[in-house]
Design a protein around this motif. Structure first.
Motif, PDB file in Angstrom:
ATOM      1  N   THR A   1     -27.030   1.463 -10.639  1.00  0.00           N
ATOM      2  CA  THR A   1     -26.554   2.760 -10.135  1.00  0.00           C
ATOM      3  C   THR A   1     -27.438   3.882 -10.674  1.00  0.00           C
ATOM      4  OG1 THR A   1     -24.314   1.889 -10.172  1.00  0.00           O
ATOM      5  CG2 THR A   1     -24.531   4.278 -10.035  1.00  0.00           C
ATOM      6  N   TRP A   2     -27.738   3.796 -11.983  1.00  0.00           N
ATOM      7  CA  TRP A   2     -28.548   4.832 -12.634  1.00  0.00           C
ATOM      8  C   TRP A   2     -29.901   4.962 -11.930  1.00  0.00           C
ATOM      9  CZ3 TRP A   2     -27.958   8.830 -15.693  1.00  0.00           C
ATOM     10  CH2 TRP A   2     -29.049   9.327 -16.405  1.00  0.00           C
ATOM     11  N   GLN A   3     -30.508   3.805 -11.647  1.00  0.00           N
ATOM     12  CA  GLN A   3     -31.846   3.846 -11.043  1.00  0.00           C
ATOM     13  C   GLN A   3     -31.809   4.351  -9.600  1.00  0.00           C
ATOM     14  OE1 GLN A   3     -33.023  -0.136 -11.924  1.00  0.00           O
ATOM     15  NE2 GLN A   3     -33.915   0.415 -13.908  1.00  0.00           N
ATOM     16  N   GLN A   4     -30.637   4.253  -8.967  1.00  0.00           N
ATOM     17  CA  GLN A   4     -30.553   4.733  -7.586  1.00  0.00           C
ATOM     18  C   GLN A   4     -30.304   6.239  -7.505  1.00  0.00           C
ATOM     19  OE1 GLN A   4     -27.505   2.131  -6.211  1.00  0.00           O
ATOM     20  NE2 GLN A   4     -28.928   0.584  -5.449  1.00  0.00           N
ATOM     21  N   LEU A   5     -29.920   6.857  -8.624  1.00  0.00           N
ATOM     22  CA  LEU A   5     -29.640   8.300  -8.589  1.00  0.00           C
ATOM     23  C   LEU A   5     -30.956   9.083  -8.578  1.00  0.00           C
ATOM     24  CD1 LEU A   5     -26.798   8.750 -11.266  1.00  0.00           C
ATOM     25  CD2 LEU A   5     -26.540   8.722  -8.773  1.00  0.00           C
TER      26      LEU A   5
ATOM     27  N   ASP B   1     -29.876  14.304 -10.282  1.00  0.00           N
ATOM     28  CA  ASP B   1     -28.491  13.854 -10.439  1.00  0.00           C
ATOM     29  C   ASP B   1     -28.316  13.090 -11.754  1.00  0.00           C
ATOM     30  OD1 ASP B   1     -27.678  15.087  -8.152  1.00  0.00           O
ATOM     31  OD2 ASP B   1     -27.675  13.296  -6.901  1.00  0.00           O
ATOM     32  N   GLN B   2     -29.357  12.366 -12.149  1.00  0.00           N
ATOM     33  CA  GLN B   2     -29.310  11.701 -13.470  1.00  0.00           C
ATOM     34  C   GLN B   2     -29.131  12.765 -14.558  1.00  0.00           C
ATOM     35  OE1 GLN B   2     -33.018   9.570 -13.852  1.00  0.00           O
ATOM     36  NE2 GLN B   2     -32.234   7.743 -12.819  1.00  0.00           N
TER      37      GLN B   2
ATOM     38  N   LYS C   1     -26.030  15.508 -18.704  1.00  0.00           N
ATOM     39  CA  LYS C   1     -25.622  16.797 -19.280  1.00  0.00           C
ATOM     40  C   LYS C   1     -24.088  16.871 -19.336  1.00  0.00           C
ATOM     41  CE  LYS C   1     -26.427  21.640 -17.801  1.00  0.00           C
ATOM     42  NZ  LYS C   1     -26.094  22.641 -18.618  1.00  0.00           N
ATOM     43  N   ALA C   2     -23.453  16.478 -18.229  1.00  0.00           N
ATOM     44  CA  ALA C   2     -21.982  16.512 -18.173  1.00  0.00           C
ATOM     45  C   ALA C   2     -21.394  15.579 -19.233  1.00  0.00           C
ATOM     46  CB  ALA C   2     -21.516  16.090 -16.785  1.00  0.00           C
TER      47      ALA C   2
END
Ligand code: GCU
Length: 327
Positions: free
Chosen positions: A242-246, A250-251, A256-257
């Motif tokens: 999922t991380w690599q698809q962002l 957006d990552q 940050k959030a």
């Protein structure tokens, strides 16, 4: 072609080429606590911030109370790509990524500031990233207080643990710790613990004070002995896929959030732990007792020494030790 026809053709083409202004990615997040638990509220804060910082592109949908499975099952779903986000903790994550074992050494931290320094320093970040090739990446930690024993008898010294079946998390270090202290460790998923305590399958457990109220363990275990053996953070993780698809932006928004929610959680944790203690005393009749802490420290001292000689975690433990007195 006349002007009107040309305009019509352009308009038709434009309408077939119209894309939404942005693509929304929905990320499901599984965890095993109640909606009243501070970590649920902090992750709700993270979800709101992620939406804001990504201009609405990232939506996090939270599934509490183990609806999508235990912590272990959620990690497996996440590794298979069937789930995008999960909240676990360093204890359970040790079985998936040994680096987290560094956080599980009893009496590793001298106080809460030391614990925070470790979570926020390079060593904390390195542990979060260590599992990238195993299908998940840590985004942030959440304070989960100090863990102590609770049962229907006082546990003031390790001798009091003799013959007691103590529920621990499914973690090799937790099993070893209770053995070294003289108790009989029984690994169980968190969701099974209330019934196990009620039916006498185990004699006691160990956790922070919020377990007494948010998981109602104070109804079935009336004495909380403050030996404070470990400080094991909760961890928010994302599937590597999922991380690599962002998109990179957006990552960044999500990271940050996540980091901001850790700060938000710090104050909330302090307030809600205090409230849990008061509620456990007044509404549930739980008694909090002081213990001979040094006796517990002595019993598990070899675990810290062994960790410094274990090539898998020695560097992490050494870095954490060095943060003990640095301000
Ligand atoms: C803490 C922690 C949970 C964990 C639980 C347990 O409450 O926040 O992530 O599941 O301990 O003892 O299993």
């Amino acid at each position: 072609m006349g002007l009107n026809k040309k305009l019509l053709a352009i308009c038709t083409l434009a309408s077939t080429l119209t894309f939404p202004a942005f693509a929304v990615t929905t990320l499901k997040l599984s965890h095993n606590q109640d909606r009243d638990h501070p970590v649920h509220k902090s992750m709700q804060y993270m979800a709101d911030k992620a939406k804001e910082y990504s201009n609405g592109e990232i939506r996090v949908r939270i599934y509490p109370n183990g609806q999508l499975g235990t912590q272990r099952e959620s990690m497996e779903l996440l590794q298979n790509g069937a789930l995008q986000l999960a909240k676990s903790n360093a204890s359970e994550l040790e079985a998936f990524e040994p680096a987290y074992g560094a956080f599980n050494i009893p009496y590793l931290f001298i106080d809460r500031d030391h614990y925070y320094r470790a979570m926020q320093a390079d060593v904390g970040e390195k542990i979060l990233l260590a599992s990238e090739k195993k299908g998940f990446i840590g985004l942030t930690y959440y304070d989960a207080g100090a863990r102590s024993f609770y049962a229907n008898k006082e546990i003031r010294t390790p001798t009091d643990l003799k013959g007691l079946k103590i529920r621990v998390q499914p973690s090799p270090t937790a099993v070893e710790m209770v053995k070294m202290m003289g108790g009989a460790p029984t690994p169980l998923a968190y969701g099974e613990l209330y019934t196990a305590l009620q039916q006498g399958v185990v004699d006691g457990a160990e956790n922070n004070e919020t377990a007494l109220t948010t998981a109602r363990h104070g109804e079935v275990a009336k004495i909380f002995s403050l030996d404070e053996h470990t400080m094991i953070p909760d961890v928010l993780v994302i599937s590597t896929k999922t991380w690599q698809q962002l998109k990179p932006q957006d990552q960044q928004a999500l990271k940050k959030a996540a980091l901001e929610s850790m700060e938000f959680h710090k104050k909330l944790w302090t307030e809600m732990t205090q409230r849990s203690i008061e509620q456990a005393k007044s509404a549930m009749g739980v008694r909090f007792v002081r213990v001979d802490k040094q006796a517990f420290i002595n019993a598990v001292k070899p675990m810290h020494d062994a960790a410094l000689n274990n090539p898998v975690i020695a560097n992490y433990v050494r870095s954490i030790d060095l943060l003990a007195n640095s301000k």
